[in-house]
Design an enzyme around this catalytic site. Structure first.
Site, PDB file in Angstrom:
ATOM      1  N   LYS A 173     -26.775 -14.180  -8.609  1.00 24.89           N
ATOM      2  CA  LYS A 173     -27.591 -12.976  -8.743  1.00 24.89           C
ATOM      3  C   LYS A 173     -27.247 -12.093  -7.546  1.00 24.89           C
ATOM      4  O   LYS A 173     -27.656 -12.373  -6.417  1.00 24.89           O
ATOM      5  CB  LYS A 173     -29.075 -13.315  -8.745  1.00 24.89           C
ATOM      6  CG  LYS A 173     -29.944 -12.088  -8.936  1.00 24.89           C
ATOM      7  CD  LYS A 173     -31.386 -12.476  -9.199  1.00 24.89           C
ATOM      8  CE  LYS A 173     -32.233 -11.285  -9.557  1.00 24.89           C
ATOM      9  NZ  LYS A 173     -32.369 -10.300  -8.502  1.00 24.89           N
ATOM     10  N   GLU A 196       3.838   1.681  -1.232  1.00 24.78           N
ATOM     11  CA  GLU A 196       4.406   1.958  -2.561  1.00 24.78           C
ATOM     12  C   GLU A 196       3.344   2.559  -3.479  1.00 24.78           C
ATOM     13  O   GLU A 196       3.606   3.484  -4.236  1.00 24.78           O
ATOM     14  CB  GLU A 196       4.947   0.661  -3.181  1.00 24.78           C
ATOM     15  CG  GLU A 196       6.277   0.262  -2.602  1.00 24.78           C
ATOM     16  CD  GLU A 196       6.652  -1.163  -2.981  1.00 24.78           C
ATOM     17  OE1 GLU A 196       7.708  -1.345  -3.571  1.00 24.78           O
ATOM     18  OE2 GLU A 196       5.861  -2.088  -2.686  1.00 24.78           O
ATOM     19  N   TYR A 197       2.126   2.008  -3.346  1.00 22.18           N
ATOM     20  CA  TYR A 197       1.015   2.524  -4.151  1.00 22.18           C
ATOM     21  C   TYR A 197       0.755   3.996  -3.800  1.00 22.18           C
ATOM     22  O   TYR A 197       0.627   4.849  -4.682  1.00 22.18           O
ATOM     23  CB  TYR A 197      -0.236   1.676  -3.896  1.00 22.18           C
ATOM     24  CG  TYR A 197      -1.444   2.168  -4.624  1.00 22.18           C
ATOM     25  CD1 TYR A 197      -1.676   1.805  -5.941  1.00 22.18           C
ATOM     26  CD2 TYR A 197      -2.355   3.016  -4.000  1.00 22.18           C
ATOM     27  CE1 TYR A 197      -2.782   2.270  -6.618  1.00 22.18           C
ATOM     28  CE2 TYR A 197      -3.461   3.487  -4.672  1.00 22.18           C
ATOM     29  CZ  TYR A 197      -3.675   3.111  -5.989  1.00 22.18           C
ATOM     30  OH  TYR A 197      -4.766   3.590  -6.647  1.00 22.18           O
ATOM     31  N   CYS A 205     -37.973   6.451  30.556  1.00 20.19           N
ATOM     32  CA  CYS A 205     -36.789   5.666  30.184  1.00 20.19           C
ATOM     33  C   CYS A 205     -36.680   4.428  31.083  1.00 20.19           C
ATOM     34  O   CYS A 205     -36.741   4.553  32.306  1.00 20.19           O
ATOM     35  CB  CYS A 205     -35.541   6.538  30.329  1.00 20.19           C
ATOM     36  SG  CYS A 205     -34.014   5.617  30.170  1.00 20.19           S
ATOM     37  N   CYS A 219     -28.457  10.076  32.159  1.00 24.67           N
ATOM     38  CA  CYS A 219     -29.006   8.723  32.261  1.00 24.67           C
ATOM     39  C   CYS A 219     -27.844   7.728  32.325  1.00 24.67           C
ATOM     40  O   CYS A 219     -26.937   7.783  31.496  1.00 24.67           O
ATOM     41  CB  CYS A 219     -29.882   8.459  31.036  1.00 24.67           C
ATOM     42  SG  CYS A 219     -30.411   6.749  30.884  1.00 24.67           S
ATOM     43  N   ASP A 256     -27.165  -9.152  -4.962  1.00 30.77           N
ATOM     44  CA  ASP A 256     -28.193  -8.283  -4.426  1.00 30.77           C
ATOM     45  C   ASP A 256     -27.607  -6.893  -4.231  1.00 30.77           C
ATOM     46  O   ASP A 256     -27.031  -6.578  -3.201  1.00 30.77           O
ATOM     47  CB  ASP A 256     -28.672  -8.859  -3.086  1.00 30.77           C
ATOM     48  CG  ASP A 256     -30.090  -8.444  -2.794  1.00 30.77           C
ATOM     49  OD1 ASP A 256     -30.706  -7.809  -3.664  1.00 30.77           O
ATOM     50  OD2 ASP A 256     -30.572  -8.750  -1.697  1.00 30.77           O
ATOM     51  N   ASP A 261       0.836  -1.200   0.000  1.00 30.84           N
ATOM     52  CA  ASP A 261       0.000   0.000   0.000  1.00 30.84           C
ATOM     53  C   ASP A 261       0.873   1.253   0.000  1.00 30.84           C
ATOM     54  O   ASP A 261       0.564   2.249  -0.637  1.00 30.84           O
ATOM     55  CB  ASP A 261      -0.892   0.030   1.257  1.00 30.84           C
ATOM     56  CG  ASP A 261      -1.972  -1.022   1.173  1.00 30.84           C
ATOM     57  OD1 ASP A 261      -1.990  -1.756   0.163  1.00 30.84           O
ATOM     58  OD2 ASP A 261      -2.771  -1.116   2.119  1.00 30.84           O
ATOM     59  N   LEU A 277     -36.035  -9.542 -14.399  1.00 31.63           N
ATOM     60  CA  LEU A 277     -35.999 -10.981 -14.631  1.00 31.63           C
ATOM     61  C   LEU A 277     -37.227 -11.656 -14.062  1.00 31.63           C
ATOM     62  O   LEU A 277     -37.767 -11.240 -13.042  1.00 31.63           O
ATOM     63  CB  LEU A 277     -34.771 -11.588 -13.935  1.00 31.63           C
ATOM     64  CG  LEU A 277     -33.404 -11.289 -14.521  1.00 31.63           C
ATOM     65  CD1 LEU A 277     -32.317 -11.759 -13.577  1.00 31.63           C
ATOM     66  CD2 LEU A 277     -33.255 -11.978 -15.863  1.00 31.63           C
ATOM     67  N   LYS A 320     -34.220 -18.409  -7.614  1.00 28.49           N
ATOM     68  CA  LYS A 320     -34.000 -17.842  -6.278  1.00 28.49           C
ATOM     69  C   LYS A 320     -33.560 -18.893  -5.260  1.00 28.49           C
ATOM     70  O   LYS A 320     -33.987 -20.045  -5.322  1.00 28.49           O
ATOM     71  CB  LYS A 320     -35.300 -17.191  -5.777  1.00 28.49           C
ATOM     72  CG  LYS A 320     -35.679 -15.923  -6.528  1.00 28.49           C
ATOM     73  CD  LYS A 320     -34.607 -14.884  -6.325  1.00 28.49           C
ATOM     74  CE  LYS A 320     -35.015 -13.484  -6.675  1.00 28.49           C
ATOM     75  NZ  LYS A 320     -35.896 -12.813  -5.793  1.00 28.49           N
ATOM     76  N   CYS A 322     -33.504   5.044  33.572  1.00 24.38           N
ATOM     77  CA  CYS A 322     -33.434   6.075  34.616  1.00 24.38           C
ATOM     78  C   CYS A 322     -34.795   6.652  34.987  1.00 24.38           C
ATOM     79  O   CYS A 322     -34.901   7.441  35.920  1.00 24.38           O
ATOM     80  CB  CYS A 322     -32.499   7.199  34.182  1.00 24.38           C
ATOM     81  SG  CYS A 322     -33.193   8.198  32.862  1.00 24.38           S
ATOM     82  N   GLU A 382     -24.935 -17.847 -13.129  1.00 28.13           N
ATOM     83  CA  GLU A 382     -24.100 -16.911 -12.364  1.00 28.13           C
ATOM     84  C   GLU A 382     -24.841 -16.354 -11.163  1.00 28.13           C
ATOM     85  O   GLU A 382     -26.077 -16.271 -11.177  1.00 28.13           O
ATOM     86  CB  GLU A 382     -23.615 -15.777 -13.272  1.00 28.13           C
ATOM     87  CG  GLU A 382     -24.738 -15.059 -13.993  1.00 28.13           C
ATOM     88  CD  GLU A 382     -24.243 -14.207 -15.153  1.00 28.13           C
ATOM     89  OE1 GLU A 382     -23.556 -14.750 -16.034  1.00 28.13           O
ATOM     90  OE2 GLU A 382     -24.553 -13.003 -15.161  1.00 28.13           O
ATOM     91  N   TYR A 420     -22.216  -7.902 -15.649  1.00 27.03           N
ATOM     92  CA  TYR A 420     -22.863  -9.144 -16.061  1.00 27.03           C
ATOM     93  C   TYR A 420     -23.411  -9.119 -17.493  1.00 27.03           C
ATOM     94  O   TYR A 420     -24.014 -10.088 -17.935  1.00 27.03           O
ATOM     95  CB  TYR A 420     -23.956  -9.563 -15.077  1.00 27.03           C
ATOM     96  CG  TYR A 420     -25.030  -8.515 -14.815  1.00 27.03           C
ATOM     97  CD1 TYR A 420     -25.863  -8.079 -15.832  1.00 27.03           C
ATOM     98  CD2 TYR A 420     -25.218  -7.998 -13.539  1.00 27.03           C
ATOM     99  CE1 TYR A 420     -26.835  -7.126 -15.598  1.00 27.03           C
ATOM    100  CE2 TYR A 420     -26.199  -7.052 -13.285  1.00 27.03           C
ATOM    101  CZ  TYR A 420     -26.995  -6.620 -14.315  1.00 27.03           C
ATOM    102  OH  TYR A 420     -27.950  -5.684 -14.081  1.00 27.03           O
ATOM    103  N   CYS A 428     -34.412   9.227  25.412  1.00 26.13           N
ATOM    104  CA  CYS A 428     -34.461   9.595  26.823  1.00 26.13           C
ATOM    105  C   CYS A 428     -33.929  11.022  26.923  1.00 26.13           C
ATOM    106  O   CYS A 428     -32.927  11.363  26.297  1.00 26.13           O
ATOM    107  CB  CYS A 428     -33.568   8.628  27.607  1.00 26.13           C
ATOM    108  SG  CYS A 428     -33.193   9.210  29.260  1.00 26.13           S
TER     109      CYS A 428
END
Ligand code: IVH
Length: 676
Positions: A117, A37-38, A409, A432, A119, A35, A85, A315, A412, A115, A226, A427
């Site tokens: 799906k 060096e990057y 609450c 509290c 989400d 990292d 779909l 699914k 308290c 492949e 995709y 509250c």
């Protein structure tokens, strides 16, 4: 002129190298350089571009972040609609789909591509003459929102593509929030008193629809491409599978878990394999997409009602179970929010025993009509806290009780309010105990005052023993008091006292964050510390003054003003001041440059430093009048060498430039500021 040419050549070299390493890191997940060096490459490029702004191009790797906020999203017309779909929820439904397709094709044989799906959120990316020009959401399929600036911050989306790509084309893919990043984001939001995202998809959608792309840039979003939407003037492969390989060769990120299946049976096997192991994948997938492979057959099959006939979403079964809601409990958070949760009769769901579930707020409970005593359907999705989907109304006996938030609450007994426009009840008592303890825990945590050795358990012990009632009390703790706690030995006690003392010098931004003002996270704390030079000035700021600051809206402004109005909070600040916790920003600006201790010295940093980030170290050098150089030259005074140093160390040695280890550098700074 010569200089410009040289800079141009180096800039091009750097861009090519950085793009290559971006691709290794973000697309192939297989980096070749550290990292540090990057970072050095990026810094050099940034510096050159700052010196030659005329050479900045839109596809430069420096242009992924920090674009100015857009007012609202423009509209993008999709030249070809983005479809949705049709679903299959069982093998029978999948087989029926396959049969229909085979019939329509007159019994011709075809392969299938299977492949995950993902989400997330569908996007379309348009490239013209090798450059990313537009990134848009799906919208209604015909018109989407222009979110180009935000999508540009996603490292696995190439800003430019190789020359052999078509002159104009569009790819489609799913932007998603990796599970691990989602968990972290929600933990952070919980700490800051912000509402949680319900699932990674919402988090992804929320992140790409930010008006300020610098917020998107901070989220670990990723993408899988995709499909090829359309392409001009270029023959592209004639099967979906080959198109995917082709897009991969153009540096797009393709899901490694896609499979070419010769038959329906093979597809089913692949799917079943996934049903078993989907929880191990770093992203949420809610099924498999099964696609007819030959593009010519896809075209023959065509589309009905926004859904292509050539693809189906097969699914996964939801991981659900049914159990009884015994009661609804309430946690009081650091910001005083009353967080309801479901207490469930333990039930095994997808191999995990669930005995509680998230209930976000009162409205949510009523919207779903969940009653105490109900049988409820609970659902687990990946990393997400289990949630209640719905009550099983048919199993009601009439004895179920409708839930309402307590008016006092539960910790308290103080009055509970529901601020206008907010979903949460709170509250009203800032003292509290539940809030107080959570606030102390927050104060000592990393990112805040970062008090090593004082963890959640010690906070609790100190609080329960009555030794620490608020965060400021930490600074008046004595050795004897600490020794009076169980399992506290001399050595631990002196370490604890040392780190408490050490935290008195934390920068102002950290202190502001540590105070735990509702809605004020680390970034807002930075902004406030830069604008106001002390806690005192911040406390005096009016709501209007605060709202005038960039990115601070009326809600945050209100919360800040309310915080400083409360007597308890004022007392904490007074105590902190008395105990000499730094509540001001160093005013280095006023000193004349030449009089500053590091005037005339140039430092170059290489490798990773432990005590501060590179930008903090550079800011420190600059604040003390020094220069922070990016390259080692004969003019360099010192090279500061951190862990895993880059080629700069070798260069320093070659030129005979003095080097400083990190601790020598710290001593050097202390001497410069007269601390030792
Ligand atoms: S193909 C007509 N492939 O699912 C072809 N879609 O319900 C439709 N999605 O809007 C797209 N992963 O956002 C395809 N591997 C994948 C997908 C995928 C997720 C989403 C996509 C689409 C939605 C359709």
């Amino acid at each position: 002129m010569k200089d410009v040419n040289k800079a141009k050549q180096r800039i091009e070299e750097l861009r090519e190298t950085i793009n290559y390493h971006n691709y290794r890191y973000y697309v192939l997940d297989s980096p070749e350089i550290s990292d540090a060096e990057y970072d050095e490459l990026m810094r050099e490029l940034r510096q050159l571009e700052a010196e030659h702004p005329e050479l900045v191009t839109s596809d430069s790797p420096t242009q992924r972040i920090g674009a100015p906020p857009v007012e609202a999203f423009g509209v993008v017309e999709h030249p070809q609609p983005l479809l949705s779909l049709t679903n299959a929820f069982s093998y029978e439904e999948l087989a029926a789909w396959h049969k229909r397709v085979s019939n329509l094709l007159g019994g011709r044989q075809f392969d299938l591509v299977c492949e995950p799906k993902i989400d997330g959120l569908a996007v379309a990316l348009t490239y013209v003459d090798g450059l990313l020009v537009t990134g848009a959401t799906r919208g209604d399929g015909y018109r989407g929102e222009d979110i180009t600036q935000n999508l540009r911050t996603i490292r696995s989306i190439p800003l430019s593509v190789p020359r052999e790509a078509p002159p104009r084309f569009e790819v489609r893919g799913e932007v998603y929030f990796p599970k691990a990043g989602f968990k972290k984001l929600n933990e952070k939001r919980a700490k800051e008193g912000l509402p949680l995202f319900a699932n990674p998809r919402n988090a992804a959608a929320g992140s790409v629809r930010q008006l300020d792309s610098s917020i998107t840039a901070k989220r670990p979003l990723d993408i899988f491409i995709y499909a090829l939407g359309w392409a001009e003037r270029k023959t592209v492969p004639d099967t979906h599978w080959e198109i995917m390989q082709y897009l991969k060769s153009l540096s797009f990120k393709i899901n490694p878990n896609i499979a070419l299946c010769r038959s329906l049976d093979e597809t089913e096997k692949y799917y079943q394999n996934w049903v078993e192991s989907r929880e191990n994948f770093p992203y949420e997938a809610d099924g498999m997409v099964v696609k007819v492979n030959p593009i010519a057959l896809q075209q023959e099959l065509g589309t009905v009602a926004h859904e292509p006939r050539w693809a189906v979403a097969y699914k996964f079964p939801a991981i659900q179970g049914t159990t009884r809601l015994i009661d609804i409990g309430i946690n009081v958070g650091r910001t005083g929010s009353l967080n309801p949760y479901a207490i469930l009769e333990p039930v095994r769901v997808g191999g995990v025993v669930i005995s509680s579930a998230a209930l976000h707020n009162e409205e949510d409970i009523h919207r779903k009509d969940i009653r105490i005593g109900d049988w409820v359907v609970v659902q687990r999705a990946g990393e997400v806290i289990p949630e209640i989907v719905e009550p099983v109304v048919s199993r009601r006996t009439g004895k179920e009780k409708i839930f309402s938030m307590p008016s006092r609450c539960p910790v308290c007994g103080s009055e509970v309010i529901k601020p206008q426009g907010e979903a949460m009840h709170r509250c009203t008592n800032t003292a509290c105990p539940s809030q107080a303890l959570e606030k102390i825990k927050h104060f000592v945590s990393r990112g805040a005052m970062d008090i090593d050795g004082v963890g959640e358990k010690l906070c609790q012990a100190l609080f329960e023993a009555g030794l620490v009632k608020d965060a400021a009390d930490l600074y008046s703790l004595t050795k004897e008091q600490l020794l009076s706690l169980e399992r506290m030995a001399d050595k631990i006690v002196s370490n604890v006292l040392n780190s408490i003392k050490g935290s008195k010098k934390r920068p102002l931004a950290r202190v502001i964050f540590a105070l735990g003002i509702l809605h004020v996270g680390e970034q807002y704390a930075e902004l406030l510390a830069e604008t106001f030079n002390s806690i005192d000035d911040l406390a005096k700021a009016s709501k209007e003054e605060l709202s005038d600051l960039p990115s601070i809206g009326p809600k945050i402004a209100e919360s800040i003003v309310t915080f400083f109005r409360q007597e308890g909070n004022r007392q904490i600040i007074e105590k902190l001041e008395k105990d000499k916790v730094k509540l001001k920003r160093k005013k280095v600006k006023k000193a004349k440059h030449k009089e500053l201790p590091l005037a005339g010295l140039e430092f170059v940093l290489t490798g990773k430093l432990e005590s501060f980030s590179r930008s903090e170290a550079e800011a420190k050098i600059k604040a003390l009048g020094g220069k922070a150089g990016s390259d080692v030259t004969r003019k360099t005074s010192y090279v500061v060498v951190g862990a895993d140093p880059g080629f700069k160390l070798a260069k320093a040695e070659k030129l005979g430039i003095k080097t400083l280890s990190e601790s020598e550098f710290l001593d050097f700074l202390d001497q410069a500021t007269g601390k030792s």
